[in-house]
Design an enzyme around this catalytic site. Structure first.
Site, PDB file in Angstrom:
ATOM      1  N   LYS A 220     -62.564   7.908  19.882  1.00 38.17           N
ATOM      2  CA  LYS A 220     -63.172   6.581  19.747  1.00 38.17           C
ATOM      3  C   LYS A 220     -63.067   5.881  21.094  1.00 38.17           C
ATOM      4  O   LYS A 220     -61.974   5.666  21.621  1.00 38.17           O
ATOM      5  CB  LYS A 220     -62.444   5.790  18.673  1.00 38.17           C
ATOM      6  CG  LYS A 220     -63.015   4.385  18.469  1.00 38.17           C
ATOM      7  CD  LYS A 220     -62.349   3.700  17.297  1.00 38.17           C
ATOM      8  CE  LYS A 220     -62.882   2.303  17.084  1.00 38.17           C
ATOM      9  NZ  LYS A 220     -62.184   1.630  15.980  1.00 38.17           N
TER      10      LYS A 220
ATOM     11  N   LYS B 198     -67.135   8.432  18.184  1.00 37.59           N
ATOM     12  CA  LYS B 198     -67.661   7.086  17.998  1.00 37.59           C
ATOM     13  C   LYS B 198     -67.649   6.335  19.315  1.00 37.59           C
ATOM     14  O   LYS B 198     -66.628   6.379  20.005  1.00 37.59           O
ATOM     15  CB  LYS B 198     -66.775   6.367  16.976  1.00 37.59           C
ATOM     16  CG  LYS B 198     -67.136   4.931  16.730  1.00 37.59           C
ATOM     17  CD  LYS B 198     -66.126   4.318  15.808  1.00 37.59           C
ATOM     18  CE  LYS B 198     -66.443   2.843  15.673  1.00 37.59           C
ATOM     19  NZ  LYS B 198     -65.459   2.130  14.925  1.00 37.59           N
TER      20      LYS B 198
HETATM   21  C1  PBG Z   1     -61.844  -0.924  13.411  1.00 45.62           C
HETATM   22  C2  PBG Z   1     -63.245  -0.433  13.522  1.00 45.62           C
HETATM   23  C3  PBG Z   1     -64.258  -0.853  14.413  1.00 45.62           C
HETATM   24  C4  PBG Z   1     -65.409  -0.165  14.049  1.00 45.62           C
HETATM   25  C5  PBG Z   1     -65.079   0.667  12.979  1.00 45.62           C
HETATM   26  N1  PBG Z   1     -63.728   0.504  12.688  1.00 45.62           N
HETATM   27  C6  PBG Z   1     -64.279  -1.891  15.465  1.00 45.62           C
HETATM   28  C7  PBG Z   1     -63.450  -1.845  16.654  1.00 45.62           C
HETATM   29  O1  PBG Z   1     -62.824  -0.843  16.997  1.00 45.62           O
HETATM   30  O2  PBG Z   1     -63.424  -2.904  17.266  1.00 45.62           O
HETATM   31  C8  PBG Z   1     -66.763  -0.327  14.715  1.00 45.62           C
HETATM   32  C9  PBG Z   1     -67.922  -0.007  13.896  1.00 45.62           C
HETATM   33  C10 PBG Z   1     -69.233  -0.492  14.398  1.00 45.62           C
HETATM   34  O3  PBG Z   1     -69.392  -1.068  15.490  1.00 45.62           O
HETATM   35  O4  PBG Z   1     -70.187  -0.286  13.644  1.00 45.62           O
HETATM   36  N2  PBG Z   1     -60.953  -0.418  14.325  1.00 45.62           N
HETATM   37 ZN    ZN Z   2     -58.998  -1.683  14.468  1.00 44.18          ZN
END
Ligand code: PBG
Ligand code: ZN
Length: 324
Positions: free
Chosen positions: A192, A245
């Protein structure tokens, strides 16, 4: 000498026989935002067509999801009460636990996946316990165990830790196994990135950090070799599915994981990616339905077996039309 490659493109009959990648509704996971409140169906401004629902109205959404043949949803909760550690996330009566129970009671065939993180539950918006203005990895692991156990007891089908804490999968796997939940799979948000494409999500989930950013835990967008290390760590710790992601700026990473690991690969087509297509489509600048299908296809072609996407309902409709 190569043959006449255009001969395989002459008609739809031949094109459909030589087509290498196809999308199916079974590929999709649809994200749901559940707000702890009453009588809420509120559209997210930067994500046209996506709504926050309270539990008393969420069947309006779930009826459509099921009718379209979508098999899986991933839940994000918006609690009333936030605090420094995000304790609501492991409250048995917290919004996600209630949401899981509600969906499994009313839609038993729907696969319910829970995002496991703290940013929606902490008053500072970071993904764990703070110590000296940074998220403390190992203190956060202790709370991750609590959150995942509460979700398991509520009846969740799969858990997906998204906070990028080291050893999160190991701790979660151990907590589940110790408590008789060895059959709940873990989908790691293995790779991520620290991405600006999450902007609309943070509006939707009220989860923007109140200071700083997530650079000390989410990955640097510049790094590719490190992605393999993160994925290997999740494999070693017992994850059943690996995720990349965001999806679109990271198609190379999706392919790297596909080529290097035997586990199923998921890709998260995130909020900012959705927002861009919708914004251009609503301005009449692109044909957003066609761009959507081409985009989803590109994620699958890159190597994703599973696509988490806000487009799931519309894409399911398109697929239905194509098959009629
Ligand atoms: C929580 C999380 C996030 C997303 C999914 N789970 C946001 C982040 O890391 O700030 C993002 C999903 C999206 O942008 O559609 N950690
Ligand atoms: Zn988070």
């Amino acid at each position: 000498m190569t043959g006449r490659l255009r001969n395989n493109r002459k008609t739809e009959e031949i094109r459909s026989k030589v087509r290498e990648t196809t999308l199916e509704v079974a590929d999709f996971i649809y994200p749901l935002f559940i707000e702890e409140a009453n009588n809420i169906k509120q559209e997210i401004v930067s994500m046209p067509g996506i709504f926050r629902y309270s539990l008393d109205r969420i069947n309006e959404e779930l009826d459509q999801v099921v009718a379209l043949g979508i098999q899986s949803v991933i839940l994000f909760g918006i609690p009333i009460k936030k605090d420094a550690e995000g304790t609501e996330s492991w409250n048995d009566e917290g919004i996600i636990q209630k949401g899981i129970k509600h969906i499994k009671t009313h839609y038993p065939t729907l696969q319910v996946i829970a995002d496991v993180c703290f940013c929606e539950y902490t008053d500072h918006g970071h993904c764990g316990v703070l110590c000296d203005h940074d998220v403390d990895n190992d203190l956060t692991l202790v709370n991750l165990r609590k959150q995942v156990l509460a979700q398991a007891k509520a009846g969740v089908d799969m858990v997906a830790p998204s906070g990028m804490m080291d050893f999160a999968v190991r701790e979660i796997r151990d907590e589940l196994d110790k408590n008789g939940f060895e059959n709940i799979p873990v989908m790691g948000y293995s790779v991520k990135y620290c991405s600006s494409y999450y902007g609309p999500f943070r509006d939707a989930a009220d989860s923007a950090p109140s200071f700083g950013d997530r650079r000390t835990y989410q990955m640097d967008p510049a790094n590719r070799n490190e992605a393999l290390k993160e994925a290997q760590a999740d494999v070693d710790e017992g994850a059943e599915i690996l995720m990349v992601k965001p999806a679109l700026s990271y198609l190379d990473i999706i392919r790297d994981l596909k080529n290097n690991f035997d586990l199923p690969i998921a890709a998260y087509n995130v909020s900012g990616e959705y927002a861009m297509i919708k914004a251009a489509g609503n301005n009449g600048w692109i044909d957003d339905k066609k761009v959507m299908m081409e985009t989803l296809l590109s994620i699958k072609r890159a190597g994703a077996d599973i696509i988490i996407t806000y487009h799931a309902k519309e894409a399911a409709k398109q697929l239905k039309m194509e098959n009629d």
